[in-house]
Design a protein around this motif. Sequence first.
Motif, PDB file in Angstrom:
ATOM      1  N   GLY A 157     -62.898 -43.770  36.962  1.00 41.79           N
ATOM      2  CA  GLY A 157     -61.893 -42.715  37.066  1.00 41.79           C
ATOM      3  C   GLY A 157     -60.528 -43.334  37.285  1.00 41.79           C
ATOM      4  N   LYS A 158     -59.480 -42.660  36.824  1.00 43.48           N
ATOM      5  CA  LYS A 158     -58.112 -43.156  36.946  1.00 43.48           C
ATOM      6  C   LYS A 158     -57.220 -42.075  37.536  1.00 43.48           C
ATOM      7  CE  LYS A 158     -58.275 -46.394  33.013  1.00 43.48           C
ATOM      8  NZ  LYS A 158     -57.933 -47.623  33.744  1.00 43.48           N
ATOM      9  N   ALA A 159     -56.218 -42.511  38.293  1.00 46.45           N
ATOM     10  CA  ALA A 159     -55.200 -41.602  38.836  1.00 46.45           C
ATOM     11  C   ALA A 159     -53.907 -42.397  38.983  1.00 46.45           C
ATOM     12  CB  ALA A 159     -55.630 -41.023  40.172  1.00 46.45           C
ATOM     13  N   SER A 160     -52.776 -41.745  38.744  1.00 45.17           N
ATOM     14  CA  SER A 160     -51.487 -42.414  38.817  1.00 45.17           C
ATOM     15  C   SER A 160     -50.698 -41.928  40.019  1.00 45.17           C
ATOM     16  CB  SER A 160     -50.678 -42.172  37.538  1.00 45.17           C
ATOM     17  OG  SER A 160     -50.406 -40.787  37.376  1.00 45.17           O
ATOM     18  N   ILE A 161     -49.755 -42.766  40.484  1.00 46.10           N
ATOM     19  CA  ILE A 161     -48.883 -42.398  41.600  1.00 46.10           C
ATOM     20  C   ILE A 161     -47.461 -42.833  41.277  1.00 46.10           C
ATOM     21  CG2 ILE A 161     -50.729 -42.649  43.300  1.00 46.10           C
ATOM     22  CD1 ILE A 161     -49.379 -45.316  44.127  1.00 46.10           C
ATOM     23  N   ASP A 162     -46.472 -42.136  41.847  1.00 37.13           N
ATOM     24  CA  ASP A 162     -45.090 -42.580  41.832  1.00 37.13           C
ATOM     25  C   ASP A 162     -44.903 -43.508  43.018  1.00 37.13           C
ATOM     26  OD1 ASP A 162     -44.481 -41.000  39.619  1.00 37.13           O
ATOM     27  OD2 ASP A 162     -44.048 -39.254  40.870  1.00 37.13           O
ATOM     28  N   SER A 163     -44.597 -44.764  42.732  1.00 35.74           N
ATOM     29  CA  SER A 163     -44.660 -45.786  43.766  1.00 35.74           C
ATOM     30  C   SER A 163     -43.662 -45.559  44.895  1.00 35.74           C
ATOM     31  CB  SER A 163     -44.427 -47.167  43.142  1.00 35.74           C
ATOM     32  OG  SER A 163     -45.409 -47.417  42.168  1.00 35.74           O
ATOM     33  N   GLY A 164     -42.379 -45.385  44.554  1.00 33.37           N
ATOM     34  CA  GLY A 164     -41.373 -45.301  45.610  1.00 33.37           C
ATOM     35  C   GLY A 164     -41.209 -46.647  46.292  1.00 33.37           C
ATOM     36  N   TYR A 165     -40.425 -46.681  47.342  1.00 36.87           N
ATOM     37  CA  TYR A 165     -40.158 -47.946  48.026  1.00 36.87           C
ATOM     38  C   TYR A 165     -40.507 -47.887  49.505  1.00 36.87           C
ATOM     39  CZ  TYR A 165     -37.556 -48.573  43.737  1.00 36.87           C
ATOM     40  OH  TYR A 165     -37.194 -48.651  42.414  1.00 36.87           O
ATOM     41  N   GLN A 166     -41.179 -46.824  49.948  1.00 39.49           N
ATOM     42  CA  GLN A 166     -41.605 -46.726  51.331  1.00 39.49           C
ATOM     43  C   GLN A 166     -43.058 -47.170  51.434  1.00 39.49           C
ATOM     44  OE1 GLN A 166     -40.876 -42.812  52.840  1.00 39.49           O
ATOM     45  NE2 GLN A 166     -38.654 -42.920  52.512  1.00 39.49           N
ATOM     46  N   ARG A 167     -43.280 -48.192  52.238  1.00 40.06           N
ATOM     47  CA  ARG A 167     -44.592 -48.828  52.273  1.00 40.06           C
ATOM     48  C   ARG A 167     -45.683 -47.864  52.700  1.00 40.06           C
ATOM     49  NH1 ARG A 167     -45.717 -53.699  56.395  1.00 40.06           N
ATOM     50  NH2 ARG A 167     -45.094 -52.019  57.791  1.00 40.06           N
ATOM     51  N   PHE A 168     -45.460 -47.111  53.778  1.00 39.73           N
ATOM     52  CA  PHE A 168     -46.505 -46.231  54.294  1.00 39.73           C
ATOM     53  C   PHE A 168     -46.765 -45.053  53.351  1.00 39.73           C
ATOM     54  CE2 PHE A 168     -44.780 -48.326  58.108  1.00 39.73           C
ATOM     55  CZ  PHE A 168     -45.933 -48.953  58.555  1.00 39.73           C
ATOM     56  N   ALA A 169     -45.685 -44.546  52.733  1.00 41.03           N
ATOM     57  CA  ALA A 169     -45.870 -43.452  51.766  1.00 41.03           C
ATOM     58  C   ALA A 169     -46.667 -43.945  50.566  1.00 41.03           C
ATOM     59  CB  ALA A 169     -44.523 -42.913  51.325  1.00 41.03           C
ATOM     60  N   ARG A 170     -46.407 -45.159  50.134  1.00 39.84           N
ATOM     61  CA  ARG A 170     -47.143 -45.724  48.991  1.00 39.84           C
ATOM     62  C   ARG A 170     -48.608 -45.927  49.355  1.00 39.84           C
ATOM     63  NH1 ARG A 170     -48.640 -50.904  47.634  1.00 39.84           N
ATOM     64  NH2 ARG A 170     -48.993 -51.261  45.386  1.00 39.84           N
ATOM     65  N   ALA A 171     -48.867 -46.423  50.559  1.00 39.95           N
ATOM     66  CA  ALA A 171     -50.256 -46.648  50.977  1.00 39.95           C
ATOM     67  C   ALA A 171     -51.031 -45.336  51.014  1.00 39.95           C
ATOM     68  CB  ALA A 171     -50.283 -47.319  52.349  1.00 39.95           C
ATOM     69  N   ARG A 172     -50.392 -44.282  51.487  1.00 38.02           N
ATOM     70  CA  ARG A 172     -51.067 -42.990  51.529  1.00 38.02           C
ATOM     71  C   ARG A 172     -51.291 -42.444  50.128  1.00 38.02           C
ATOM     72  NH1 ARG A 172     -54.568 -40.156  54.572  1.00 38.02           N
ATOM     73  NH2 ARG A 172     -54.797 -38.164  53.481  1.00 38.02           N
ATOM     74  N   ALA A 173     -50.298 -42.654  49.245  1.00 43.26           N
ATOM     75  CA  ALA A 173     -50.443 -42.180  47.868  1.00 43.26           C
ATOM     76  C   ALA A 173     -51.586 -42.898  47.161  1.00 43.26           C
ATOM     77  CB  ALA A 173     -49.135 -42.373  47.110  1.00 43.26           C
ATOM     78  N   ILE A 174     -51.734 -44.193  47.409  1.00 43.98           N
ATOM     79  CA  ILE A 174     -52.827 -44.957  46.803  1.00 43.98           C
ATOM     80  C   ILE A 174     -54.168 -44.435  47.308  1.00 43.98           C
ATOM     81  CG2 ILE A 174     -53.962 -47.210  46.761  1.00 43.98           C
ATOM     82  CD1 ILE A 174     -51.221 -48.493  46.620  1.00 43.98           C
ATOM     83  N   ARG A 175     -54.249 -44.144  48.591  1.00 45.41           N
ATOM     84  CA  ARG A 175     -55.497 -43.628  49.163  1.00 45.41           C
ATOM     85  C   ARG A 175     -55.869 -42.287  48.524  1.00 45.41           C
ATOM     86  NH1 ARG A 175     -58.079 -44.294  54.322  1.00 45.41           N
ATOM     87  NH2 ARG A 175     -59.313 -42.461  54.894  1.00 45.41           N
ATOM     88  N   ASP A 176     -54.888 -41.403  48.389  1.00 40.43           N
ATOM     89  CA  ASP A 176     -55.156 -40.099  47.773  1.00 40.43           C
ATOM     90  C   ASP A 176     -55.589 -40.260  46.311  1.00 40.43           C
ATOM     91  OD1 ASP A 176     -54.501 -38.889  50.143  1.00 40.43           O
ATOM     92  OD2 ASP A 176     -52.456 -38.364  49.546  1.00 40.43           O
ATOM     93  N   ALA A 177     -54.941 -41.191  45.591  1.00 38.47           N
ATOM     94  CA  ALA A 177     -55.302 -41.423  44.186  1.00 38.47           C
ATOM     95  C   ALA A 177     -56.712 -41.999  44.082  1.00 38.47           C
ATOM     96  CB  ALA A 177     -54.289 -42.352  43.532  1.00 38.47           C
ATOM     97  N   GLN A 178     -57.080 -42.866  45.000  1.00 37.57           N
ATOM     98  CA  GLN A 178     -58.444 -43.403  45.004  1.00 37.57           C
ATOM     99  C   GLN A 178     -59.469 -42.296  45.221  1.00 37.57           C
ATOM    100  OE1 GLN A 178     -58.007 -46.269  48.146  1.00 37.57           O
ATOM    101  NE2 GLN A 178     -57.655 -47.986  46.753  1.00 37.57           N
ATOM    102  N   ASN A 179     -59.138 -41.366  46.098  1.00 43.32           N
ATOM    103  CA  ASN A 179     -60.049 -40.244  46.346  1.00 43.32           C
ATOM    104  C   ASN A 179     -60.204 -39.375  45.100  1.00 43.32           C
ATOM    105  OD1 ASN A 179     -60.233 -41.183  48.950  1.00 43.32           O
ATOM    106  ND2 ASN A 179     -58.944 -39.586  49.848  1.00 43.32           N
ATOM    107  N   ARG A 180     -59.097 -39.126  44.390  1.00 44.96           N
ATOM    108  CA  ARG A 180     -59.177 -38.315  43.173  1.00 44.96           C
ATOM    109  C   ARG A 180     -59.993 -39.030  42.104  1.00 44.96           C
ATOM    110  NH1 ARG A 180     -53.592 -38.002  44.023  1.00 44.96           N
ATOM    111  NH2 ARG A 180     -53.176 -39.091  42.056  1.00 44.96           N
TER     112      ARG A 180
END
Length: 216
Positions: free
Chosen positions: A141-164
Amino acid sequence: MSSPELSRRPAPTRRRLFALAGVVLLSGLTAGCFRPMYANSTNEAGTGLQDQLGDVEVVFAPGRVGNEVRNDLIFALTGGAGNPVGAPYRLVLNVTDNTTAAIIDPISGLPEVEMITVDSKWQLFEAGNDKKPVMASNAYGKASIDSGYQRFARARAIRDAQNRASTVVAQTIRTQLAVYFSTKGGATVSPNSASTLVTDPTTPVIGTPTSARPRN
């Protein structure tokens, strides 16, 4: 008083009537030839497809993403009834994930969009036979995220994308198992381009399931 157009309209020819009758007859003959894959079909023992899917015990998978795929798969197979105890089948997962840059900012050189991929190789064993899988396949499965430059926001976005992406993997595996149980005992089929149905398995075992009951 009838209009000239209606009076000049030709009557149906015999050929057209025969063609119409043929279409009606063909529709009646083929009406019973199509059956949804998820219909509650039964095997030779009279067991329904949903019951067969619920007879698969999903072995514990290491890692957060592996456990996410396992939990989603258990729910997809049982509808929330939980991992079955003493099931006639055991499914072994080998889950990996990676993050790659899809779009890079040409000025900063940092990724703007990243693609998260979850890949799961899996094997299905009959209970009591941990060395010879009856089916081996993989799903991703694949999911995309808008990276941004905030480390914690990116880490949370990656976690949510992994779940999807894990949910997509679980649903794909469920579909592959449904195809296997629907065609069990028949010819070899390919549930998708990445799957393999093992009729005389020689595929190496991903990992030998432990005899202990996995954690739910």
